[in-house]
Design a protein around this motif. Structure first.
Motif, mmCIF file in Angstrom:
data_model
loop_
_atom_site.group_PDB
_atom_site.id
_atom_site.type_symbol
_atom_site.label_atom_id
_atom_site.label_comp_id
_atom_site.label_asym_id
_atom_site.label_seq_id
_atom_site.Cartn_x
_atom_site.Cartn_y
_atom_site.Cartn_z
ATOM 1 N N PRO A 11 0.823 -1.215 0.000
ATOM 2 C CA PRO A 11 0.000 0.000 0.000
ATOM 3 C C PRO A 11 0.855 1.262 0.000
ATOM 4 O O PRO A 11 1.963 1.271 0.559
ATOM 5 C CB PRO A 11 -0.793 -0.111 1.309
ATOM 6 C CG PRO A 11 -0.691 -1.531 1.727
ATOM 7 C CD PRO A 11 0.615 -2.016 1.215
ATOM 8 N N PRO A 12 0.363 2.345 -0.598
ATOM 9 C CA PRO A 12 1.113 3.612 -0.601
ATOM 10 C C PRO A 12 1.441 4.113 0.798
ATOM 11 O O PRO A 12 2.501 4.716 1.001
ATOM 12 C CB PRO A 12 0.159 4.573 -1.320
ATOM 13 C CG PRO A 12 -0.673 3.706 -2.190
ATOM 14 C CD PRO A 12 -0.853 2.435 -1.417
ATOM 15 N N ASN A 13 0.543 3.869 1.766
ATOM 16 C CA ASN A 13 0.832 4.372 3.115
ATOM 17 C C ASN A 13 2.030 3.664 3.744
ATOM 18 O O ASN A 13 2.772 4.255 4.526
ATOM 19 C CB ASN A 13 -0.404 4.249 4.018
ATOM 20 C CG ASN A 13 -0.771 2.808 4.304
ATOM 21 O OD1 ASN A 13 -1.047 2.047 3.389
ATOM 22 N ND2 ASN A 13 -0.786 2.423 5.571
ATOM 23 N N VAL A 14 2.243 2.386 3.373
ATOM 24 C CA VAL A 14 3.417 1.680 3.875
ATOM 25 C C VAL A 14 4.678 2.221 3.211
ATOM 26 O O VAL A 14 5.689 2.485 3.876
ATOM 27 C CB VAL A 14 3.292 0.162 3.634
ATOM 28 C CG1 VAL A 14 4.607 -0.548 3.974
ATOM 29 C CG2 VAL A 14 2.160 -0.410 4.482
ATOM 30 N N LEU A 15 4.621 2.419 1.890
ATOM 31 C CA LEU A 15 5.768 3.003 1.195
ATOM 32 C C LEU A 15 6.071 4.399 1.728
ATOM 33 O O LEU A 15 7.231 4.790 1.892
ATOM 34 C CB LEU A 15 5.494 3.070 -0.306
ATOM 35 C CG LEU A 15 5.437 1.731 -1.047
ATOM 36 C CD1 LEU A 15 5.040 1.954 -2.504
ATOM 37 C CD2 LEU A 15 6.772 1.002 -0.966
ATOM 38 N N TYR A 176 -10.732 2.545 -7.293
ATOM 39 C CA TYR A 176 -10.892 3.672 -6.381
ATOM 40 C C TYR A 176 -12.089 3.386 -5.486
ATOM 41 O O TYR A 176 -12.994 2.637 -5.849
ATOM 42 C CB TYR A 176 -11.110 4.991 -7.129
ATOM 43 C CG TYR A 176 -12.418 5.049 -7.896
ATOM 44 C CD1 TYR A 176 -12.482 4.617 -9.213
ATOM 45 C CD2 TYR A 176 -13.589 5.515 -7.298
ATOM 46 C CE1 TYR A 176 -13.689 4.641 -9.915
ATOM 47 C CE2 TYR A 176 -14.786 5.538 -7.990
ATOM 48 C CZ TYR A 176 -14.825 5.109 -9.305
ATOM 49 O OH TYR A 176 -16.015 5.114 -9.986
ATOM 50 N N GLY A 177 -12.078 3.989 -4.303
ATOM 51 C CA GLY A 177 -13.190 3.838 -3.377
ATOM 52 C C GLY A 177 -13.536 2.384 -3.092
ATOM 53 O O GLY A 177 -12.666 1.515 -3.034
ATOM 54 N N ASN A 238 -3.340 0.733 8.789
ATOM 55 C CA ASN A 238 -4.516 1.481 9.256
ATOM 56 C C ASN A 238 -5.822 0.892 8.732
ATOM 57 O O ASN A 238 -6.813 1.591 8.586
ATOM 58 C CB ASN A 238 -4.394 2.951 8.849
ATOM 59 C CG ASN A 238 -4.180 3.130 7.343
ATOM 60 O OD1 ASN A 238 -4.026 2.153 6.620
ATOM 61 N ND2 ASN A 238 -4.171 4.363 6.890
ATOM 62 N N GLN A 239 -5.822 -0.404 8.460
ATOM 63 C CA GLN A 239 -7.044 -1.046 7.987
ATOM 64 C C GLN A 239 -8.099 -1.115 9.102
ATOM 65 O O GLN A 239 -7.792 -1.551 10.214
ATOM 66 C CB GLN A 239 -6.760 -2.467 7.512
ATOM 67 C CG GLN A 239 -6.182 -2.571 6.118
ATOM 68 C CD GLN A 239 -6.314 -3.987 5.585
ATOM 69 O OE1 GLN A 239 -6.121 -4.967 6.287
ATOM 70 N NE2 GLN A 239 -6.659 -4.093 4.314
ATOM 71 N N PRO A 240 -9.337 -0.731 8.809
ATOM 72 C CA PRO A 240 -10.424 -0.956 9.766
ATOM 73 C C PRO A 240 -10.961 -2.375 9.627
ATOM 74 O O PRO A 240 -10.776 -3.015 8.589
ATOM 75 C CB PRO A 240 -11.472 0.070 9.327
ATOM 76 C CG PRO A 240 -11.273 0.184 7.849
ATOM 77 C CD PRO A 240 -9.788 0.017 7.619
ATOM 78 N N LYS A 251 -6.617 9.524 0.272
ATOM 79 C CA LYS A 251 -5.383 8.753 0.107
ATOM 80 C C LYS A 251 -5.664 7.335 -0.404
ATOM 81 O O LYS A 251 -6.743 6.794 -0.218
ATOM 82 C CB LYS A 251 -4.629 8.675 1.435
ATOM 83 C CG LYS A 251 -4.129 10.018 1.949
ATOM 84 C CD LYS A 251 -3.387 9.846 3.261
ATOM 85 C CE LYS A 251 -2.883 11.198 3.790
ATOM 86 N NZ LYS A 251 -2.188 11.048 5.090
ATOM 87 N N ASP A 252 -4.625 6.767 -1.043
ATOM 88 C CA ASP A 252 -4.712 5.372 -1.475
ATOM 89 C C ASP A 252 -5.911 5.147 -2.403
ATOM 90 O O ASP A 252 -6.655 4.182 -2.251
ATOM 91 C CB ASP A 252 -4.794 4.466 -0.237
ATOM 92 C CG ASP A 252 -4.736 2.978 -0.560
ATOM 93 O OD1 ASP A 252 -4.134 2.614 -1.575
ATOM 94 O OD2 ASP A 252 -5.331 2.197 0.214
#
Length: 426
Positions: A11-15, A176-177, A238-240, A251-252
């Motif tokens: 995921p982009p947030n990890v990168l 997306y979404g 940050n997965q719910p 984001k993402d």
């Protein structure tokens, strides 16, 4: 085809998190995303213009030799023996297992159901910390050897990227979404399915982790994602695991890797109780019924519809519907439109429609049940001799009363059952 889809495992947030912590490889990978998306758009534009040709699902593995060039050197192709490079062999063997699994389990031929060749490029760029499906091939980096390592060594990473190809040629879920989160969800689902099948694990034995085999010694966590416990795999995770915590930000691609944790948890909960033999079939058939902009509620409705049909055809256990519906309910996704927990109130008696649809009450027994609950409605002048049957069909969203005379009883019962079966129209 999904022109905005660039389907990567990390995921982009990890990168982004690794970049902030000083990872130069992650910085380059993030910078590479825009150009790779443009390449994918061009690839898909070409694919849409090609005629469908029946293929033989041949495998071709190329070595990028740590360059940016894809398909630089063909190092192993269909029918050839192992080579010295174990990452090449791993990709070849795991993809072979998955193509056999698809055919033997679902009668599905390769990624497009027409025997499409499987193309792989390994050793992409220098220390590249990601793997992705770019529209017509799978690409794997080596990682930087610190945070992330050998992407082509991981069963679930390889299966995850292959599954993006299948999604492209079936539902074509846009990236997306919620459609994008479902795109990631189905790849995670069959990433873990292939891993469990290949390792001959039961659901209770499996770790339910995605990407744990590519985690290096300096990575702050045990995996990229956890289907069992979304949000717990690493410090950037940050997965719910419930709709109450759904991510609504930009984001993402509006949370495609983030919100996939919600249906992932539902799949885990259902599989723990039902086993892979049930859930793998339900989920795969559901994917084929979805469409480009399908959202979470659409998927839940279709999953329960598919489950109901399979129960009716004696393909899966009768308790599958209640278990799958409960799994989604536990993550905040309730099937308001499609639930077979209907009841028809007949006079003073109650007939559970799901029992009829599951075959526990035959048509003949249904008629007898209604006969025993005959009532008299003298206020309705249209009914002959005052003999009538009064029904109240109750669902989560509908309460509807029917009153019918004896002459049309059979047709009326069929209508009620038909309404229950097609309840997505309610």
């Amino acid at each position: 085809m999904c022109k905005k889809c660039f389907c990567s495992i990390v995921p982009p947030n990890v990168l982004s998190g690794l970049s902030k912590d000083g990872s130069e490889a992650s910085k380059l990978a993030l910078a590479d995303l825009a150009s790779l998306k443009l390449k994918r758009e061009a690839t898909l534009a070409g694919i849409t213009k090609q005629a469908i040709v029946k293929g033989n699902t041949n495998r071709y593995v190329y070595d990028c030799q740590n360059s940016w060039q894809l398909r630089k050197e063909l190092v192993r192709k269909e029918g050839e023996g192992p080579v010295a490079d174990q990452q090449v062999n791993k990709v070849y063997e795991i993809s072979g297992f998955m193509k056999d699994y698809l055919m033997n389990t679902f009668g599905y031929d390769s990624l497009d159901n027409n025997g499409m060749d499987l193309i792989f490029s390994v050793h992409y760029q220098d220390n590249y910390p990601n793997a992705f499906w770019d529209g017509d091939e799978m690409v794997f980096g080596d990682g930087d050897g610190k945070e992330l390592i050998g992407f082509a060594n991981s069963i679930d990473v390889i299966a995850h990227e292959l599954m993006h190809g299948i999604t492209q040629f079936t539902a074509n879920l846009q990236y997306y979404g919620q459609p994008g989160a479902l795109n990631e969800h189905f790849s995670d689902v069959f990433g873990t399915v292939i891993k469990q099948r290949l390792l001959k694990q039961t659901p209770s034995e499996a770790d339910w982790l995605i990407g744990n085999d590519i985690i290096g010694p300096a990575f702050p966590g045990e995996a990229l994602r956890s289907m069992k416990a979304p949000g717990s795999a690493n410090i950037y995770d940050n997965q719910p695991d419930h709709m109450d915590n759904y991510y609504n930000g930009p984001k993402d691609n509006q949370g495609v890797h983030i919100n996939s944790g919600i249906p992932n948890k539902a799949f885990y909960l259902a599989t723990i109780q039902l086993g892979l033999d049930v859930t793998e079939k339900v989920w795969f058939q559901t994917l084929k019924k979805l469409w480009a902009i399908a959202n979470f509620n659409d998927m839940v409705e279709k999953i329960l519809e598919v489950t109901s049909d399979m129960i009716k055809n004696n393909e899966i256990p009768k308790n599958s519907l209640a278990i799958i519906e409960d799994a989604f309910s536990q993550v905040g996704l309730k099937a308001d439109k499609l639930s077979l927990n209907y009841q028809i109130e007949i006079s003073g008696g109650i007939l559970p429609v799901n029992k009829v649809l599951e075959g526990e009450i035959s048509d003949h027994e249904l008629i007898r049940y209604v006969e025993r609950n005959k009532m008299t409605d003298l206020t309705n002048p249209l009914l002959r001799d005052g003999q009538a049957y009064k029904f109240n069909l109750k669902t989560n969203k509908l309460k509807k009363e029917f009153t019918v005379d004896e002459s049309s009883l059979d047709d009326h019962l069929k209508k009620i059952i038909d309404i229950a079966q097609k309840s997505n129209a309610l």
